[in-house]
Each structure stands twice: as structure tokens, then as C-alpha cells.
Design an enzyme around this catalytic site. Structure first.
Site, PDB file in Angstrom:
ATOM      1  N   ASP A   2      49.145  58.429 -25.392  1.00 14.78           N
ATOM      2  CA  ASP A   2      49.682  57.062 -25.405  1.00 14.78           C
ATOM      3  C   ASP A   2      49.557  56.396 -24.028  1.00 14.78           C
ATOM      4  OD1 ASP A   2      51.052  54.896 -26.528  1.00 14.78           O
ATOM      5  OD2 ASP A   2      53.020  55.680 -25.939  1.00 14.78           O
ATOM      6  N   ASP A  17      44.238  52.330 -22.440  1.00 11.02           N
ATOM      7  CA  ASP A  17      44.893  51.058 -22.150  1.00 11.02           C
ATOM      8  C   ASP A  17      44.238  50.410 -20.938  1.00 11.02           C
ATOM      9  OD1 ASP A  17      46.468  48.911 -21.679  1.00 11.02           O
ATOM     10  OD2 ASP A  17      48.360  50.006 -21.526  1.00 11.02           O
ATOM     11  N   GLU A  51      44.253  48.196 -26.470  1.00  6.57           N
ATOM     12  CA  GLU A  51      45.155  47.036 -26.506  1.00  6.57           C
ATOM     13  C   GLU A  51      44.442  45.790 -25.998  1.00  6.57           C
ATOM     14  OE1 GLU A  51      49.142  47.745 -25.043  1.00  6.57           O
ATOM     15  OE2 GLU A  51      49.244  45.786 -24.095  1.00  6.57           O
ATOM     16  N   HIS A 111      57.983  46.726 -24.122  1.00  7.30           N
ATOM     17  CA  HIS A 111      58.471  48.102 -23.985  1.00  7.30           C
ATOM     18  C   HIS A 111      59.902  48.102 -23.446  1.00  7.30           C
ATOM     19  CE1 HIS A 111      54.014  49.138 -23.687  1.00  7.30           C
ATOM     20  NE2 HIS A 111      54.452  49.768 -24.744  1.00  7.30           N
ATOM     21  N   HIS A 151      53.436  48.101 -30.475  1.00  4.68           N
ATOM     22  CA  HIS A 151      54.112  48.819 -29.383  1.00  4.68           C
ATOM     23  C   HIS A 151      55.474  48.177 -29.150  1.00  4.68           C
ATOM     24  CE1 HIS A 151      50.982  51.456 -27.468  1.00  4.68           C
ATOM     25  NE2 HIS A 151      50.278  50.829 -28.394  1.00  4.68           N
ATOM     26  N   ALA A 210      58.549  48.926 -30.205  1.00  4.17           N
ATOM     27  CA  ALA A 210      59.339  48.652 -31.428  1.00  4.17           C
ATOM     28  C   ALA A 210      60.814  49.006 -31.277  1.00  4.17           C
ATOM     29  CB  ALA A 210      58.740  49.382 -32.616  1.00  4.17           C
ATOM     30  N   VAL A 247      57.699  54.082 -31.065  1.00  3.74           N
ATOM     31  CA  VAL A 247      59.117  54.124 -30.687  1.00  3.74           C
ATOM     32  C   VAL A 247      59.348  55.157 -29.589  1.00  3.74           C
ATOM     33  CG1 VAL A 247      61.466  54.502 -31.518  1.00  3.74           C
ATOM     34  CG2 VAL A 247      59.753  53.555 -33.077  1.00  3.74           C
ATOM     35  N   ALA A 248      59.917  54.715 -28.482  1.00  4.68           N
ATOM     36  CA  ALA A 248      60.278  55.644 -27.399  1.00  4.68           C
ATOM     37  C   ALA A 248      61.742  55.459 -26.992  1.00  4.68           C
ATOM     38  CB  ALA A 248      59.358  55.434 -26.197  1.00  4.68           C
ATOM     39  N   THR A 249      62.062  54.281 -26.482  1.00  3.93           N
ATOM     40  CA  THR A 249      63.391  54.032 -25.915  1.00  3.93           C
ATOM     41  C   THR A 249      64.528  54.328 -26.903  1.00  3.93           C
ATOM     42  OG1 THR A 249      62.352  52.305 -24.612  1.00  3.93           O
ATOM     43  CG2 THR A 249      64.746  52.261 -24.708  1.00  3.93           C
TER      44      THR A 249
HETATM   45  P1  13P Z   1      59.621  51.376 -26.777  1.00  2.00           P
HETATM   46  O1  13P Z   1      60.065  52.255 -25.664  1.00  2.00           O
HETATM   47  O2  13P Z   1      60.015  49.972 -26.584  1.00  2.00           O
HETATM   48  O3  13P Z   1      60.007  51.929 -28.103  1.00  2.00           O
HETATM   49  O4  13P Z   1      58.010  51.362 -26.754  1.00  2.00           O
HETATM   50  C1  13P Z   1      57.323  52.499 -27.149  1.00  2.00           C
HETATM   51  C2  13P Z   1      55.858  52.312 -27.104  1.00  2.00           C
HETATM   52  O5  13P Z   1      55.327  51.253 -27.359  1.00  2.00           O
HETATM   53  C3  13P Z   1      55.030  53.482 -26.766  1.00  2.00           C
HETATM   54  O6  13P Z   1      53.690  53.192 -26.645  1.00  2.00           O
END
Ligand code: 13P
Length: 285
Positions: free
Chosen positions: A83, A105, A135, A181, A209, A211, A232-234
Site C-alpha cells: 500500500d 503511488d 492513484e 487519510h 482510500h 475510508a 481502512v487503517a485509522t
Molecule cells: P484511513 O487511515 O483513513 O482509513 O486510510 C487508509 C488508506 O487509505 C490506506 O491506503
């Protein structure tokens, strides 16, 4: 499934059947366990996503070995994806190691330079049967070491997106339609008309991205309009950390990771369940 699958295969199915596959950012054994166990229980295809700093922290060889073990263990499609990689050499070395999906990216570059860099990765990856995401436009916010100031953000131009996909040969396109993000200062506003236009002109799966912290109904609408992969990360990191912090407050003497990691995993699991439901990927494995 016995083996790691390519993101291309699972995203094309999602595009055809009009749902999205969640791509969860993972960091270690525990976060991978939560994601794959939950996805397996819900019979959802799933993408494990690792950023450059995750692979540096955990080791690419460890991460891919854990993902391979998970693919053997569970009867759902599991993909592992690089990613937000900006360095073509690093991507190539990880593809050689067995990763079957990568995002290059180069969105900070000019249109022509972005195409040139992405094309190089596509040629290399496709020879190895791997999938490439790129992207066009630029998301704001922070994703690990990647920080983009609001003034540098740029929405994806639909006509340029068509040209970009045609000239690069990418397998999926990350679009900038109003998400960022990390957490939002106000309510995020998504440009659905733009997304619709992009979907009409571009024939590869589209990726959303940033989300996290986006209201569910907006994510669902984006999926209806053509988003096939939701990153989804955060939203995973915060509840995991909060639950572990709470555990330490309640058990100041705790020192056993097999104990103090558990509340983090439980909190993260609830989010994974919820995101799979929002994506509509349950029972699609
Ligand atoms: P978030 O941390 O806002 O969920 O973004 C995750 C992301 O887009 C990873 O590529």
C-alpha cells in the site's frame, strides 16, 4: 483457498457483482489474525494491506509468510497488497519475494511522470502475474509517513483518469473524490458526480482510500457508484490502542502480551465486522 489470490481476481468479481472488498491495513501477527479470522467467519474475501513502514517494522518476509499461512488455513480469498509504495525498486524486490499486488503511488508527480513510473511497475508486475493499483489526483491527510497538506490535494479528473488507465495498463485506480487519510476535521464531502463520471469512463475497479471516519451511508453510496476496494487503517488502529490502554489502566501490573493484546484484538474485530457489512462483501467468498 490454499494460496494467496491476486487482488485483480477478487476486485473484478466485486465490480461485476457490485460490492466492495475491504483492504485492512495490518501491522503484525495480531492484526492479521483479527482480519483473516473475522473475514473467514463472515465468508468475505479480504485484502491485507501493508505500507512501507509496516514492512520495514515487521519484515516483508514475516508478513508474507503469515499471509500465506492464513491463506492455507481459511477457505476465503485472501490477498496481500503493498500500500502506497513510492519506490519502484522496493516494489520490484517485494514482488520478487511473492507479493502479488502493489500500489505504486506516484500521485505527487506530474501526469506524464506518474504514467512513466506506473508503466514501469505494471510491466514488471504483469510479467510475474501481479496486480497494480495507482492513484490519480491526490488525497490529503496522513498515512504513516505519507503526509499531504490540504492545499496539495487534487481531485481526480475523469477524462485524465480514462487516459491514465489506458496508457498505464493498471488493474485498479485509486481516485480522489473527497476522502482523506486519517480523521476528518469536519464532515467529509464526497463528490459523487465525479465518481459517477470516472466510473463511466474507466473500465478497471476503482479504489477508495481514506475510508476511516467516513459515514457508512457515504461509503455505501460510493460502492453503489463503482468503488470496489475500500481502504481502512485509522478506524482499526484507534480502537485497538484504546482497548490496550484501558487494559493497562485496569491492570497496571500486566506484562504478558498474550493477555494485554486480547482486548485490542476484540475491539478491532468489531470494526472489521462492521466494515465488511458496509462493503457488502459478507458471503461473497
Ligand atoms: P484511513 O487511515 O483513513 O482509513 O486510510 C487508509 C488508506 O487509505 C490506506 O491506503
Amino acid at each position: 483457498m490454499k494460496e494467496i489470490v491476486s487482488t485483480k481476481k477478487i476486485l473484478l468479481k466485486a465490480r461485476k457483482e457490485r460490492y466492495a472488498v475491504p483492504a485492512f491495513n495490518i501491522h503484525n501477527l495480531e492484526t492479521i489474525q483479527v482480519v483473516v479470522e473475522t473475514a473467514a467467519e463472515m465468508k468475505s474475501p479480504v485484502i491485507l494491506a501493508g505500507t512501507p513502514s509496516t514492512l520495514k517494522y515487521a519484515g516483508a518476509d514475516y508478513i508474507i509468510s503469515i499471509a500465506k499461512a492464513a491463506a492455507k488455513k481459511y477457505d476465503i480469498p485472501i490477498a496481500i497488497h503493498l500500500d502506497h509504495f513510492e519506490n519502484t525498486q522496493t516494489i520490484k524486490s517485494y514482488l520478487d519475494l511473492g507479493f502479488k499486488s502493489a500500489m505504486i503511488d506516484a500521485s505527487h508527480e506530474s501526469f506524464e511522470k506518474n504514467i512513466e513510473i506506473v508503466k514501469e511497475v505494471v510491466e514488471y508486475a504483469h510479467r510475474l502475474g501481479a496486480t497494480v493499483e495507482a492513484e490519480l489526483g491526490r488525497l490529503g491527510g496522513q498515512e504513516d509517513d505519507l503526509v499531504v497538506d490540504e492545499k496539495d490535494t487534487m481531485y481526480t479528473n475523469p477524462e485524465s483518469a480514462r487516459e491514465f488507465v489506458e496508457r498505464t495498463g493498471i488493474d485498479s485506480l485509486a481516485v480522489a473524490v473527497g476522502t482523506a487519510h486519517g480523521l476528518y476535521k469536519g464532515e467529509p464531502k464526497l463528490d459523487f458526480n465525479r465518481l459517477k463520471e470516472i466510473r463511466a469512463l474507466v473500465n478497471v475497479p476503482l479504489v477508495l482510500h481514506g475510508a476511516s471516519d467516513v459515514p457508512d451511508d457515504l461509503v455505501k453510496k460510493a460502492i453503489e457508484l463503482g468503488i470496489c476496494k475500500v481502504n481502512v487503517a485509522t478506524d482499526l488502529k484507534i480502537p485497538f490502542a484504546s482497548a490496550v490502554k484501558k487494559y493497562f489502566i485496569e491492570h497496571p501490573e500486566a506484562s504478558d502480551p498474550r493477555q494485554y493484546m486480547i482486548p485490542g484484538k476484540v475491539a478491532m474485530k468489531d470494526v472489521v465486522i462492521h466494515k465488511i457489512k458496509v462493503c457488502g462483501s459478507e458471503n461473497r467468498a
